[in-house]
Design a protein around this motif. Structure first.
Motif, PDB file in Angstrom:
ATOM      1  N   UNK A  19      48.012  41.871  36.498  1.00 25.14           N
ATOM      2  CA  UNK A  19      48.445  40.666  36.995  1.00 25.14           C
ATOM      3  C   UNK A  19      48.199  39.105  36.909  1.00 25.14           C
ATOM      4  N   UNK A  20      49.120  39.038  36.549  1.00 21.58           N
ATOM      5  CA  UNK A  20      49.210  37.334  36.316  1.00 21.58           C
ATOM      6  C   UNK A  20      48.883  36.938  37.504  1.00 21.58           C
ATOM      7  N   UNK A  21      49.596  37.119  38.854  1.00 21.22           N
ATOM      8  CA  UNK A  21      49.058  36.247  39.820  1.00 21.22           C
ATOM      9  C   UNK A  21      48.486  37.716  40.942  1.00 21.22           C
ATOM     10  N   UNK A  22      47.409  37.888  42.031  1.00 23.11           N
ATOM     11  CA  UNK A  22      47.958  38.684  42.714  1.00 23.11           C
ATOM     12  C   UNK A  22      46.792  38.782  43.802  1.00 23.11           C
ATOM     13  N   UNK A  23      47.918  38.562  45.235  1.00 28.33           N
ATOM     14  CA  UNK A  23      47.235  37.840  46.378  1.00 28.33           C
ATOM     15  C   UNK A  23      48.049  38.563  47.331  1.00 28.33           C
ATOM     16  N   UNK A  24      47.397  38.534  48.436  1.00 26.40           N
ATOM     17  CA  UNK A  24      46.790  38.903  49.911  1.00 26.40           C
ATOM     18  C   UNK A  24      48.262  38.183  51.099  1.00 26.40           C
ATOM     19  N   UNK A  25      49.320  38.700  51.309  1.00 23.22           N
ATOM     20  CA  UNK A  25      50.094  37.342  52.595  1.00 23.22           C
ATOM     21  C   UNK A  25      50.781  37.878  53.329  1.00 23.22           C
ATOM     22  N   UNK A  26      51.197  37.354  54.242  1.00 22.65           N
ATOM     23  CA  UNK A  26      51.811  37.980  55.087  1.00 22.65           C
ATOM     24  C   UNK A  26      53.016  38.599  55.308  1.00 22.65           C
ATOM     25  N   UNK A  27      53.222  39.747  55.326  1.00 17.95           N
ATOM     26  CA  UNK A  27      54.993  40.258  55.492  1.00 17.95           C
ATOM     27  C   UNK A  27      55.460  40.218  56.823  1.00 17.95           C
ATOM     28  N   UNK A  28      55.770  41.055  57.196  1.00 22.22           N
ATOM     29  CA  UNK A  28      57.215  41.013  58.132  1.00 22.22           C
ATOM     30  C   UNK A  28      58.109  40.410  58.536  1.00 22.22           C
ATOM     31  N   UNK A  29      58.478  40.761  56.961  1.00 23.55           N
ATOM     32  CA  UNK A  29      59.988  40.192  56.766  1.00 23.55           C
ATOM     33  C   UNK A  29      60.962  40.416  58.386  1.00 23.55           C
ATOM     34  N   UNK A  30      61.761  39.511  58.785  1.00 23.00           N
ATOM     35  CA  UNK A  30      63.173  39.833  59.797  1.00 23.00           C
ATOM     36  C   UNK A  30      64.163  40.714  58.844  1.00 23.00           C
ATOM     37  N   UNK A  31      64.740  41.475  59.425  1.00 24.46           N
ATOM     38  CA  UNK A  31      65.827  42.262  58.859  1.00 24.46           C
ATOM     39  C   UNK A  31      66.757  40.935  58.345  1.00 24.46           C
ATOM     40  N   UNK A  32      67.232  39.927  59.069  1.00 23.70           N
ATOM     41  CA  UNK A  32      68.321  38.833  58.480  1.00 23.70           C
ATOM     42  C   UNK A  32      67.832  38.409  57.176  1.00 23.70           C
ATOM     43  N   UNK A  33      66.364  37.924  56.851  1.00 30.32           N
ATOM     44  CA  UNK A  33      66.159  37.449  55.655  1.00 30.32           C
ATOM     45  C   UNK A  33      66.616  37.966  54.821  1.00 30.32           C
ATOM     46  N   UNK A  34      67.903  37.703  54.510  1.00 36.15           N
ATOM     47  CA  UNK A  34      68.399  38.758  53.258  1.00 36.15           C
ATOM     48  C   UNK A  34      68.892  37.904  52.077  1.00 36.15           C
ATOM     49  N   UNK A  35      68.836  36.483  52.030  1.00 37.20           N
ATOM     50  CA  UNK A  35      69.278  35.712  50.718  1.00 37.20           C
ATOM     51  C   UNK A  35      68.216  35.508  49.793  1.00 37.20           C
ATOM     52  N   UNK A  36      68.556  35.777  48.196  1.00 39.62           N
ATOM     53  CA  UNK A  36      67.567  35.932  47.195  1.00 39.62           C
ATOM     54  C   UNK A  36      68.373  34.360  46.453  1.00 39.62           C
ATOM     55  N   UNK A  37      67.497  34.176  45.867  1.00 36.04           N
ATOM     56  CA  UNK A  37      67.978  32.140  44.618  1.00 36.04           C
ATOM     57  C   UNK A  37      67.205  32.627  44.259  1.00 36.04           C
ATOM     58  N   UNK A  38      68.433  32.846  42.880  1.00 35.67           N
ATOM     59  CA  UNK A  38      67.319  32.618  41.191  1.00 35.67           C
ATOM     60  C   UNK A  38      68.464  31.605  40.683  1.00 35.67           C
ATOM     61  N   UNK A  39      67.583  30.920  39.745  1.00 36.69           N
ATOM     62  CA  UNK A  39      67.533  29.510  38.864  1.00 36.69           C
ATOM     63  C   UNK A  39      67.376  28.652  40.011  1.00 36.69           C
ATOM     64  N   UNK A  40      66.182  28.390  41.121  1.00 39.97           N
ATOM     65  CA  UNK A  40      66.203  27.709  41.771  1.00 39.97           C
ATOM     66  C   UNK A  40      65.919  27.824  43.450  1.00 39.97           C
ATOM     67  N   UNK A  41      64.925  27.387  43.937  1.00 37.56           N
ATOM     68  CA  UNK A  41      64.284  27.764  45.793  1.00 37.56           C
ATOM     69  C   UNK A  41      65.558  27.282  46.885  1.00 37.56           C
TER      70      UNK A  41
END
Length: 590
Positions: free
Chosen positions: A528-550
């Motif tokens: 892996x180029x990056x490997x990390x342990x990061x918090x999860x627990x995403x709510x069901x309504x966190x459904x937006x994905x963006x490509x080409x920007x933040x």
């Protein structure tokens, strides 16, 4: 003008007098070495002013001369050199119509430029001299769709061999290439003819009240003298457009057997010509511009947002914003009419890596091969189309055509210049993967983050529980992948990759989140180029994905993306290797 009218009438009468039975045939060859894209997109921090005093110029002709000012080309080029040839039933050459998308070479003030020299040399290669009994061979080189095309390839740091040629040498080499294709033609003895025409009403982009008053003040101060600068030129142009309001343009289609010709009366971009040819019901189609009129540049609608002189309202570029799709649609409709067939539906072919992605059953797969927005079609069959924001241009060359497509087809990608691709994927959860190809055009020392290419988060903000991936700038390690995660306490965690990614290179990336375990892979490397342990627990309504920007629209991507796929599981190392095709950072600008 009277002289020109007389000569046109004389030519028509002479052509009619020489009518005779003929066979017709088609050839096309690749002449990419002799043409290139001349309109480049400027960096977002290098925007310049237009003649109206506004900072609107994000793209302009020949900006690629200075690599530090630009992020990349604004559209595709069309390398096809096409021929329709006619000969008598006994095989004597009668006429050849060539078509090529290269704007001009540059010659003395009154000149046929390379077009005339091409015709002379091609006729000489055919060896058909006139005699008392037979008329001479007629050769014509027509202007292909080249409103954003020229011969200088700004992707090369040093001038190429072709760029050092004289106009005579350029024309002769192009004619020699055409002659090689000409000798392969199979002729049809029974080619029938059909033709259709439409006169299309279009509006001009007339000035609003404020701009008109500005223009009138300047023109009044000028009096009878000619304009002394671009501001005065474009002020006077507003008066003309206000006076005219609207116009009518001519679009035609011709069919000769199974061969098609479409015409546009404008300086038409290469993308428009490609779109017409790839959708034409007649696969053997050439598209002519500046035919039956000189109605100025017609940039595709998304190009207007980027500015530049070929978008500034004037007689040279004054037609309405939707002129390009209207003229393109008219041409396709006429080709359908003369052929009696429906247009073809363009679908990019599936190579070994794109087939492998589909076999892995993604939630959505956007190939980003559209001619225009706003919809990015989901190729997975799950009907999860995404939406392009303004600030994206289309159909540029993508990565690894040999693996992603078939049969020599050029893979296509979208170029992001401030806009993003947005979608919603319900119930994505804490385990998911993203595969994509990326090409960064932004200098990595230009700002804190060179650009964010992928983001999961709520729009308009950088709230908790978001995943954001980009290429670092001065705030981290310039040119290395950077992963940002914000937790419930709004604390930001940043991780940086190992490898410095060269500007203007294609690279394959896979982001894998398996609950709290996050890994980012680059170019098929199993480590892996990056490997990390990061918090999860995403709510069901966190459904937006963006490509080409933040998600918060900060430091958006300045470059190309392609072949974006999202999975509702953690993908495997073997799958990643298959999708990357052992990518090695394919450099496109040298």
């Amino acid at each position: 003008m009277p002289y020109l009218r007389e000569k046109l009438a004389e030519a028509l009468a002479l052509a009619e007098a020489h009518l005779q039975p003929a066979r017709a045939g088609w050839a096309v060859t690749n002449a990419a070495e002799y043409t290139a894209l001349r309109r480049w997109i400027r960096r977002p921090d290098r925007i310049v002013q237009d003649p109206f005093g506004n900072p609107t110029v994000r793209a302009n002709m020949h900006a690629g001369r200075n690599w530090d000012d630009v992020i990349g080309e604004s559209g595709p080029e069309d390398p096809d050199l096409s021929l329709i040839a006619f000969q008598s039933p006994d095989g004597r050459p009668l006429a050849v119509l060539a078509n090529f998308s290269m704007h001009y070479f540059g010659d003395q003030a009154i000149s046929a430029d390379y077009f005339g020299l091409f015709c002379d040399h091609f006729a000489a290669r055919c060896g058909q001299a006139a005699d008392d009994q037979q008329p001479p061979l007629v050769v014509a080189m027509s202007h292909g769709c080249s409103g954003d095309i020229w011969r200088r390839d700004y992707k090369n740091a040093e001038p190429s061999r072709v760029e050092s040629l004289t106009i005579q040498q350029y024309a002769e080499e192009l004619a020699d290439l055409a002659f090689e294709a000409y000798e392969t033609i199979d002729y049809l003895a029974d080619a029938d003819l059909a033709m259709a025409e439409v006169r299309l009403p279009l509006k001009y982009r007339v000035p609003d009240k404020q701009r008109l008053e500005w223009a009138e003040r300047i023109v009044q101060e000028m009096g009878d003298r000619p304009p002394k600068d671009t501001t005065e030129v474009y002020a006077r142009e507003q008066i003309y457009l206000h006076r005219w309001q609207a116009t009518e343009v001519v679009v035609q289609a011709l069919r000769i057997g199974d061969m098609g010709i479409a015409t546009t009366p404008t300086e038409t971009y290469a993308l428009t010509g490609l779109r017409i040819k790839l959708q034409s019901p007649l696969p053997k189609t050439m598209v002519l511009d500046l035919t039956n009129g000189g109605d100025g540049y017609i940039p595709p609608p998304e190009q207007h947002l980027l500015g530049g002189y070929n978008t500034w309202a004037a007689r040279s570029a004054g037609l309405e914003y939707q002129a390009e799709p209207k003229i393109g649609e008219a041409a396709l409709g006429l080709l359908e009419q003369v052929s009696g067939r429906s247009r073809r539906v363009f679908r990019q072919s599936l190579g070994v890596t794109s087939q492998a992605i589909l076999q892995a059953e993604p939630l959505a797969y956007w190939r980003l091969d559209e001619f225009a927005g706003p919809r990015a079609v989901d190729a997975s069959g799950n009907h999860r189309d995404a939406i392009y924001e303004p600030g994206v241009v289309f159909f540029l060359e993508g990565p690894r055509s040999d693996l992603i497509c078939n049969d020599g087809e050029t893979n296509r990608a979208a170029h992001f210049a401030g806009g993003r691709l947005e979608t919603r994927l319900a119930d994505l959860g804490d385990t998911y993967s993203v595969s994509l190809w990326f090409w960064n055009g932004m200098p990595v020392d230009a700002r804190e983050t060179a650009g964010w290419m992928f983001s999961r988060g709520r729009p308009y903000g950088l709230g908790p529980l978001g995943d954001h991936l980009g290429v670092g700038g001065t705030a981290s390690e310039p040119g290395r992948l950077v992963l940002l995660h914000v937790d419930q306490a709004h604390a930001a965690t940043t991780r940086v990759g190992r490898t410095e990614i060269e500007r203007w290179t294609w690279n394959h990336l896979v982001f894998v989140r398996d609950q709290q375990q996050v890994r980012v892979y680059l170019n098929g490397d199993a480590r892996p180029e990056i490997e990390a342990e990061l918090p999860a627990g995403f709510p069901s309504d966190l459904d937006r994905l963006f490509f080409g920007g933040r998600s918060d629209n900060q430091d958006n991507w300045e470059g190309r993306l392609d072949e974006v796929a999202v999975f509702s599981r953690a993908v495997t190392i073997d799958e990643i290797a298959a999708w990357s095709g052992a990518a090695v950072g394919d450099r496109t600008i040298r």
